[in-house]
Write a protein that holds these residues in place. Structure first.
Motif, short mmCIF file in Angstrom:
data_model
loop_
_atom_site.label_atom_id
_atom_site.label_comp_id
_atom_site.label_asym_id
_atom_site.label_seq_id
_atom_site.Cartn_x
_atom_site.Cartn_y
_atom_site.Cartn_z
N ASN A 1 -70.84 -7.71 7.65
CA ASN A 1 -69.57 -8.45 7.74
C ASN A 1 -69.00 -8.41 9.15
O ASN A 1 -68.47 -9.41 9.63
CB ASN A 1 -68.55 -7.88 6.74
CG ASN A 1 -68.77 -8.42 5.34
OD1 ASN A 1 -69.40 -9.47 5.16
ND2 ASN A 1 -68.25 -7.72 4.35
N SER B 1 -73.26 -11.67 5.64
CA SER B 1 -71.82 -11.70 5.92
C SER B 1 -71.24 -13.03 5.44
O SER B 1 -71.96 -14.03 5.32
CB SER B 1 -71.56 -11.54 7.42
OG SER B 1 -71.99 -12.69 8.11
N THR B 2 -69.95 -13.04 5.22
CA THR B 2 -69.33 -14.29 4.75
C THR B 2 -69.25 -15.32 5.87
O THR B 2 -69.33 -16.51 5.61
CB THR B 2 -67.92 -14.02 4.17
OG1 THR B 2 -67.14 -13.33 5.14
CG2 THR B 2 -68.00 -13.22 2.89
N SER C 1 -63.60 -10.84 3.94
CA SER C 1 -64.65 -9.81 4.14
C SER C 1 -64.99 -9.60 5.62
O SER C 1 -65.66 -10.43 6.25
CB SER C 1 -65.94 -10.12 3.35
OG SER C 1 -65.65 -10.13 1.95
N GLY C 2 -64.46 -8.51 6.15
CA GLY C 2 -64.78 -8.11 7.52
C GLY C 2 -63.85 -8.63 8.60
O GLY C 2 -64.03 -8.31 9.77
#
Ligand code: FNR
Length: 374
Positions: free
Chosen positions: A51, A280-281, A302-303
């Motif tokens: 992320n 990761s998104t 996210s992240g």
């Protein structure tokens, strides 16, 4: 990409230079098991790391000589305007981190007019939090394996005036949260939010959204392995709330969401807590935006830690960006004032990143402002 090397622990929110400054203070304040709950990913925490690393694959392409002395950072989602594109993602059991829990988060979100999503497993009820926020909030649903329980929760959110139901789709199995399990073993501290040291799931004093709902035969955890497109159809039939699916991470599911009449998508991997060895998104976002083709709004979490992270996602085509752990660090460190300062920092960084890119509004951001390098 993680916290820049810090010095002393900060002792007031104002002293924080970035959101990472709150994490070590939260770690000092909250019992190890609770910090573990907040910090943990799954297994080897590959998704959790991805992320943050994902943002390095994208570079900004700023434009110069645009007058950005006056800029508008607001966004509109389902007809409601928020002053910032940054929203508060739903996180369970906020009393693990501070006695004021979700109410403190709501007051901080109110101060900056941020969208707040409330977890099914919150310690304050959807009514209490709506009141503290002073405006409608979005309700996140862990659809229980038992339809009657899901329905009762939906009814409760409806009655509280929530305009949007955020259905979490990425918790269908048990989770191997190794960081949590290891920190739990070291936890000898007393804690106001724990009443049963033998079971982490039972540690919250209040689980208000479930109050008065018959939970016989339900484990009470967030898992719902029987969740399906049919379940979502049934939800549609019992509520007028808009339905947003949280945890969509592939273009195939994004297309299915549109076909099934879903109102919006929250691209998320649950902050690395859905499954390990995922992507990761920010990596998934371009494909999802391409699949959705503007038919429904796409938002993401996210992240996200920096204003430039947010601007990358907004340029790719997300309409808003959520944060989870950063506001929990603020909450664990200083309660409401900590959350407020975390939101202020992300807001300020996002505004500056927009100005540096030469845009005056979120709408002016487009894929031309970002370049993928890998
Ligand atoms: C979560 N998340 C989450 N999601 C959800 O749909 N319902 C929930 O109850 C929770 N609870 C929860 C607790 C904690 C401690 C964390 C860290 C996360 C996931 C959350 O909504 C969001 O997707 C992530 O937190 C975003 O990633 P970052 O910002 O934490 O990296």
């Amino acid at each position: 990409i993680w916290a820049p090397a810090g010095g002393e622990l900060i002792d007031k929110p104002k002293d924080a230079i970035n959101v990472f400054d709150f994490e070590p203070v939260a770690r000092k304040n909250v019992p190890p098991a609770h910090f573990g709950y907040m910090a943990s990913g799954l297994d080897d925490e590959v998704t959790l790391r991805a992320n943050r690393e994902g943002f390095l694959k994208f570079q900004l392409l700023p434009r110069r000589l645009n007058d950005v002395s006056k800029i508008d950072t607001s966004v509109e989602l389902f007809g409601t305007k928020y002053d910032s594109p940054i929203f508060v993602s739903p996180t369970g059991g906020n009393q693990f981190f501070h006695p004021d829990g979700e109410v403190a988060v709501a007051k901080a979100a109110r101060a900056g007019n941020h969208l707040q999503m409330l977890s099914t497993s919150s310690n304050y009820s959807v009514d209490e939090v709506t009141k503290a926020r002073g405006a409608p909030i979005w309700f996140q649903l862990y659809a229980s394996p038992q339809w009657e329980v899901a329905q009762a929760l939906i009814k409760r959110a409806d009655a509280a005036g929530c305009p949007v139901l955020v259905v979490t789709t990425d918790r269908v199995a048990g989770r191997n949260q190794e960081t949590l399990f290891r920190l739990m073993r070291t936890d000898t501290r007393e804690c106001s939010a724990c009443h049963d040291r033998s079971s982490f799931a039972a540690r919250s004093v209040r689980r208000h959204n479930y109050d008065g709902i018959d939970l016989s035969g339900v484990t009470g955890s967030g898992e719902s392995s029987n969740l399906s497109w049919d379940t979502v159809k049934r939800m549609r039939d019992v509520t007028r709330m808009k339905i947003v699916l949280k945890g969509i991470i592939t273009p195939m599911d994004a297309e299915l969401a549109v076909q099934n009449g879903i109102d919006g998508i929250l691209v998320s991997n649950h902050g690395g807590r859905g499954e390990d060895n995922g992507r990761s998104t920010i990596d998934a976002l371009p494909e999802i935006i391409a699949a959705v083709k503007g038919r429904i709004p796409v938002i993401v979490d996210s992240g996200f830690r920096r204003g430039t992270d947010a601007v990358k996602a907004l340029a790719i085509g997300a309409q808003a960006v959520g944060i989870g752990r950063p506001y929990l660090w603020g909450l664990g460190a200083f309660g409401e004032a900590g959350v407020e300062r975390v939101l202020e920092i992300v807001r300020t960084e996002t505004r500056a990143a927009m100005q540096q890119c030469g845009v005056r509004s979120v709408k002016e951001l487009n894929p031309g402002f970002v370049r993928r390098t890998a």
